[in-house]
Motif scaffolding. Structure first.
Motif, PDB file in Angstrom:
ATOM      1  N   ASP A  33       0.814  -1.210   0.000  1.00 27.72           N
ATOM      2  CA  ASP A  33       0.000   0.000   0.000  1.00 27.72           C
ATOM      3  C   ASP A  33       0.850   1.263   0.000  1.00 27.72           C
ATOM      4  OD1 ASP A  33      -2.083  -1.720   0.023  1.00 27.72           O
ATOM      5  OD2 ASP A  33      -2.805  -1.238   2.030  1.00 27.72           O
ATOM      6  N   ASN A 131       0.438   0.617   5.098  1.00 26.93           N
ATOM      7  CA  ASN A 131      -0.650   1.516   4.737  1.00 26.93           C
ATOM      8  C   ASN A 131      -0.594   2.797   5.557  1.00 26.93           C
ATOM      9  OD1 ASN A 131      -3.629   2.540   4.777  1.00 26.93           O
ATOM     10  ND2 ASN A 131      -3.569   1.057   3.121  1.00 26.93           N
ATOM     11  N   TYR A 228     -11.735  -7.632  -0.389  1.00 25.37           N
ATOM     12  CA  TYR A 228     -11.094  -7.411   0.904  1.00 25.37           C
ATOM     13  C   TYR A 228     -11.827  -6.372   1.752  1.00 25.37           C
ATOM     14  CZ  TYR A 228      -7.363  -9.953  -1.399  1.00 25.37           C
ATOM     15  OH  TYR A 228      -6.649 -10.920  -2.082  1.00 25.37           O
ATOM     16  N   GLU A 229     -12.946  -5.877   1.270  1.00 21.97           N
ATOM     17  CA  GLU A 229     -13.704  -4.878   2.015  1.00 21.97           C
ATOM     18  C   GLU A 229     -14.567  -5.523   3.088  1.00 21.97           C
ATOM     19  OE1 GLU A 229     -15.584  -1.615  -0.001  1.00 21.97           O
ATOM     20  OE2 GLU A 229     -14.581  -2.158  -1.864  1.00 21.97           O
ATOM     21  N   PRO A 292     -13.502   2.145   0.337  1.00 18.77           N
ATOM     22  CA  PRO A 292     -13.341   0.824   0.948  1.00 18.77           C
ATOM     23  C   PRO A 292     -13.359   0.896   2.477  1.00 18.77           C
ATOM     24  CG  PRO A 292     -11.207   1.687   0.306  1.00 18.77           C
ATOM     25  CD  PRO A 292     -12.220   2.711  -0.121  1.00 18.77           C
ATOM     26  N   TYR A 294     -11.343  -1.599   5.335  1.00 20.52           N
ATOM     27  CA  TYR A 294     -10.476  -2.766   5.496  1.00 20.52           C
ATOM     28  C   TYR A 294     -10.279  -3.130   6.967  1.00 20.52           C
ATOM     29  CZ  TYR A 294      -9.306  -1.642   0.648  1.00 20.52           C
ATOM     30  OH  TYR A 294      -9.379  -1.362  -0.684  1.00 20.52           O
ATOM     31  N   ASP A 295      -9.675  -4.294   7.181  1.00 24.58           N
ATOM     32  CA  ASP A 295      -9.488  -4.781   8.545  1.00 24.58           C
ATOM     33  C   ASP A 295      -8.578  -3.878   9.359  1.00 24.58           C
ATOM     34  OD1 ASP A 295      -7.215  -5.499   7.034  1.00 24.58           O
ATOM     35  OD2 ASP A 295      -6.758  -7.162   8.381  1.00 24.58           O
ATOM     36  N   ALA A 344     -12.589 -11.055   4.517  1.00 22.19           N
ATOM     37  CA  ALA A 344     -13.501  -9.939   4.746  1.00 22.19           C
ATOM     38  C   ALA A 344     -14.711 -10.357   5.570  1.00 22.19           C
ATOM     39  CB  ALA A 344     -13.956  -9.351   3.406  1.00 22.19           C
ATOM     40  N   ASP A 347     -13.638 -10.021   9.101  1.00 21.09           N
ATOM     41  CA  ASP A 347     -13.491  -8.609   9.420  1.00 21.09           C
ATOM     42  C   ASP A 347     -14.850  -7.941   9.590  1.00 21.09           C
ATOM     43  OD1 ASP A 347     -10.795  -9.118   9.075  1.00 21.09           O
ATOM     44  OD2 ASP A 347     -10.784  -8.427   7.004  1.00 21.09           O
TER      45      ASP A 347
END
Length: 402
Positions: A33, A131, A228-229, A292, A294-295, A344, A347
């Motif tokens: 990322d 990230n 992955y969302e 998005p 994410y986790d 996901a 998550d």
């Protein structure tokens, strides 16, 4: 609350060093990322548009912020980036402890960060990806710490600087609306607006964020990112729910969360829990509907909650908080969701569980879990006495008049 022993510090240092070393070994660019942002800056340096890459989802100000990295070889970034991300996560934890009046050298402080690094999967995942969510993990507790000390404008500037790097904390602006801190809200909005406007003037595609990135986000990203969302708007369609219905459910849940956050703020009790629980509920509400989601976004809220575990009535002292985190235990093979593309679903369970837990907690008149939790006992010693004073004292959070 007593000072941590050197053994505890050694364990913490070992765990963090292992995470950094592993990332440096398995990546060639410091994290996938972070590499997206660095490549965008390198494209700009040679005259191209950073928004040619559809996965560059940042404001123009992030391009200039990434230029120093663009001038450094990838071989150096593979070490510096995980170090910087880990430092930001540790700094956010330290600010959360200060906000709750917990000594940063206490056993609780050291064991808490060790537990996050070793037992909470998004921690290692964020270090691996590099990230820029790490900036929000540091900025939110720092901003709340400043607000708790009455420095609201400085808090707005800190959150605004984080938004200029990644617009993740924008929903926290509602906290300033609830508190009627208009100058602080102006700082929160003005810093990223000014930084992005200035950066856009030197980009070949000044409106790229508006013409490319926003449409990309509004249509739900692409097929790869969607896997992955964690938001219900992305997960429910994978279970057969029509996309418009899933979006409506997520939107209603987010609206309910905002109402609960406002109710928590209006309770008007003194101390840091009012700030923390209002801000966390707002952020979780945004994560339910944002695309998005994410986790590793969970790291923006979980350390803030965990650092308040010694305070009576904290949401973290209820069982549902811990049950919500159960899917994030690393190394546990959950049936049917072992593949990375199905992570996901786990998550989403954690995200929705935390959102419901905080919403119900905020709705109760006194905010205490059912059964009335009592404060943890603190050992009697000089350090313990300081700990009692820190945990029991008012941290200066805004009262009803503010």
């Amino acid at each position: 609350m007593r000072p941590a022993t050197w053994h505890m510090w050694a364990v913490l240092g070992t765990v963090l060093a292992v995470l950094v070393t592993r990332t440096a070994r398995v990546t060639s660019d410091g994290g996938m990322d972070n590499a997206i942002v660095v490549r965008a800056a390198r494209v700009w340096l040679v005259g191209g548009s950073p928004y040619d890459d559809s996965h560059f989802l940042y404001l123009p100000s992030a391009v200039l912020a990434a230029v120093p990295q663009a001038l450094v070889p990838w071989s150096v970034l593979r070490v510096l980036v995980p170090l910087a991300v880990t430092g930001a996560l540790a700094g956010g934890w330290a600010c959360a402890l200060r906000l709750h009046g917990v000594p940063p050298r206490s056993r609780f402080a050291v064991l808490g960060l060790t537990g996050l690094a070793a037992s909470f999967a998004p921690f290692a995942h964020l270090v691996l990806l590099g990230n820029w969510t790490a900036t929000a993990v540091l900025a939110l507790p720092l901003g709340l710490l400043l607000a708790g000390r009455g420095r609201w404008v400085a808090a707005g500037a800190v959150l605004g600087a984080a938004i200029a790097l990644k617009p993740l904390l924008a929903p926290a602006g509602l906290l300033f609306v609830f508190a009627r801190r208009w100058r602080a809200l102006a700082a929160l909005a003005g810093v990223p607006a000014a930084a992005s406007a200035a950066a856009a003037l030197v980009l070949p595609d000044p409106a790229g964020f508006l013409t490319r990135t926003l449409p990309f986000l509004l249509r739900g990203d692409d097929g790869f990112v969607r896997l992955y969302e964690a938001s219900p708007a992305a997960v429910l369609p994978r279970l057969g729910v029509p996309a418009p219905a899933a979006g409506g459910i997520a939107l209603l849940a987010a609206a309910a969360g905002v109402v609960c956050a406002h109710r928590r703020w209006c309770r008007g009790d003194a101390g840091p829990l009012r700030l923390v629980e209002t801000a966390v509920t707002l952020m979780l509400s945004a994560f339910l509907v944002s695309r998005p989601s994410y986790d590793h976004y969970l790291l923006v809220v979980v350390p803030l909650l965990l650092a308040g575990a010694l305070r009576e009535g904290a949401a973290v002292r209820g069982p549902w908080f811990w049950l919500s985190l159960l899917p994030q235990l690393p190394g546990v093979p959950w049936p049917y969701v072992e593949a990375g593309q199905r992570r996901a679903f786990k998550d989403a369970v954690t995200l929705c569980g935390l959102a419901v837990t905080l919403a119900l907690h905020c709705r109760r008149p006194d905010g205490r879990p059912r059964g009335g939790a009592r404060p943890l006992a603190v050992p009697s010693s000089r350090a313990g006495a300081r700990g009692r004073a820190g945990v029991g004292a008012d941290s200066g959070a805004a009262g009803p008049a503010e």
